[in-house]
Design an enzyme around this catalytic site. Sequence first.
Site, PDB file in Angstrom:
ATOM      1  N   LYS A  54       6.043  -1.814  -5.257  1.00 29.52           N
ATOM      2  CA  LYS A  54       4.798  -2.025  -6.304  1.00 29.52           C
ATOM      3  C   LYS A  54       5.374  -2.354  -7.697  1.00 29.52           C
ATOM      4  O   LYS A  54       4.955  -3.297  -8.451  1.00 29.52           O
ATOM      5  CB  LYS A  54       3.980  -0.966  -6.524  1.00 29.52           C
ATOM      6  CG  LYS A  54       3.054  -0.649  -5.207  1.00 29.52           C
ATOM      7  CD  LYS A  54       2.348   0.829  -4.938  1.00 29.52           C
ATOM      8  CE  LYS A  54       1.505   0.964  -3.548  1.00 29.52           C
ATOM      9  NZ  LYS A  54       1.120   2.180  -3.592  1.00 29.52           N
ATOM     10  N   GLN A  98       0.647   7.791  -6.390  1.00 28.47           N
ATOM     11  CA  GLN A  98       0.748   7.931  -4.994  1.00 28.47           C
ATOM     12  C   GLN A  98       0.354   8.642  -4.063  1.00 28.47           C
ATOM     13  O   GLN A  98       0.779  10.077  -4.434  1.00 28.47           O
ATOM     14  CB  GLN A  98       2.494   7.340  -4.764  1.00 28.47           C
ATOM     15  CG  GLN A  98       2.767   7.063  -3.414  1.00 28.47           C
ATOM     16  CD  GLN A  98       2.312   5.516  -2.863  1.00 28.47           C
ATOM     17  OE1 GLN A  98       2.134   4.782  -3.827  1.00 28.47           O
ATOM     18  NE2 GLN A  98       1.966   5.445  -1.662  1.00 28.47           N
ATOM     19  N   ASP A 121      -6.329   2.039  -8.302  1.00 28.55           N
ATOM     20  CA  ASP A 121      -6.380   2.347  -7.032  1.00 28.55           C
ATOM     21  C   ASP A 121      -7.776   2.478  -6.254  1.00 28.55           C
ATOM     22  O   ASP A 121      -8.323   2.656  -5.266  1.00 28.55           O
ATOM     23  CB  ASP A 121      -5.689   3.599  -6.630  1.00 28.55           C
ATOM     24  CG  ASP A 121      -4.566   3.478  -5.728  1.00 28.55           C
ATOM     25  OD1 ASP A 121      -4.302   2.390  -5.028  1.00 28.55           O
ATOM     26  OD2 ASP A 121      -3.637   4.424  -5.999  1.00 28.55           O
TER      27      ASP A 121
HETATM   28  N1  GUN Z   1      -0.768   5.981   0.129  1.00 25.51           N
HETATM   29  C1  GUN Z   1      -1.101   4.995   1.063  1.00 25.51           C
HETATM   30  N2  GUN Z   1      -1.530   3.807   0.769  1.00 25.51           N
HETATM   31  C2  GUN Z   1      -2.089   4.291  -0.685  1.00 25.51           C
HETATM   32  C3  GUN Z   1      -2.690   3.401  -1.625  1.00 25.51           C
HETATM   33  O1  GUN Z   1      -3.234   2.525  -1.478  1.00 25.51           O
HETATM   34  N3  GUN Z   1      -2.442   3.811  -2.861  1.00 25.51           N
HETATM   35  C4  GUN Z   1      -1.855   5.292  -3.330  1.00 25.51           C
HETATM   36  N4  GUN Z   1      -2.186   5.666  -4.341  1.00 25.51           N
HETATM   37  N5  GUN Z   1      -1.231   5.873  -2.316  1.00 25.51           N
HETATM   38  C5  GUN Z   1      -1.433   5.334  -0.849  1.00 25.51           C
END
Ligand code: GUN
Length: 292
Positions: A54, A98, A121
């Site tokens: 990211k 995350q 998100d």
């Molecule tokens: N863990 C697995 N997929 C995601 C996601 O799309 N966003 C976040 N914040 N954590 C994740």
Amino acid sequence: MTAKIIDGKAIALQVRENVKKEVAKRVAAGKPKPGLATVLVGERVDSSTYVRMKQKACADLGMNSFHRPLPIDATQEEVEGLVKELNADPAVNGILVQLPLPDHLDEEKVLQAIDLEKDVDGFHPINIGRLAQKGREPLFVPCTPYGTIYLLKQAGVELSGANAVVLGRSNIVGMPAALLLVKENATVTIVHSRTKNIEDVVRNADIIIAAIGMPEFVRGDWVKPGAAIIDVGINQKDDPTRKRGYRLVGDVHYDEAAEVAGHITPVPGGVGPMTIAMLMANTLRAAEIQQD
Ligand code: GUN
């Protein structure tokens, strides 16, 4: 093989190129670069990899990223305190915590602390609530489900009136994907571990979204001829012919399903690249909401 392959890598690249152009236009107009903060509690290998990807995407697209790691034993107050600090920072347009968080932390409270306008998100309870309600629109839609629907639309799959079956009811993928499909006027069935006769339910699907984390679970003879399949699963399968000893497979038995389906996403190269592309699109939108 009959199915058309939906090339997630190429479609994600197009989304990223568009975001990159828009970011460059904003910067040329004297606006600040969009900024994404990534919060990682602990050092899970998979989460660390995703967060690095990211951050790299931000750099590639001309955006700022601010990485804020916390130790695995960070307290609830410390995590929420960091989120509040990022809420107040005008250089930060999007905040990504995350998941999963370590067990001692209250995930819902952490996600609720994120400023709605920075919830790139789309996991804030208000954004999810709006996604679930008729006539309401969330500010942001969770990235993987958003990418899933985007792929179906790009492939020209008709969503309105289609029978869609979503395998899995996770907060991150299955449930928001089902809610998005309802917003697109599909008739949606969610299949999970307690569902009876899963195969028969899947056989009725015009659209199959597989997100249960079970390697090659959906077999070719479960697939209605012509159905569109989006495979969200990424599982390791032993393969002694590979140097690393395994290969990646989805939740769908690809070779079998591709003989019957109308459209199918590969693993890897299907939904995976879309998650980050949609996160970048959401971060750009967050900057537009906050700065324009
Ligand atoms: N863990 C697995 N997929 C995601 C996601 O799309 N966003 C976040 N914040 N954590 C994740």
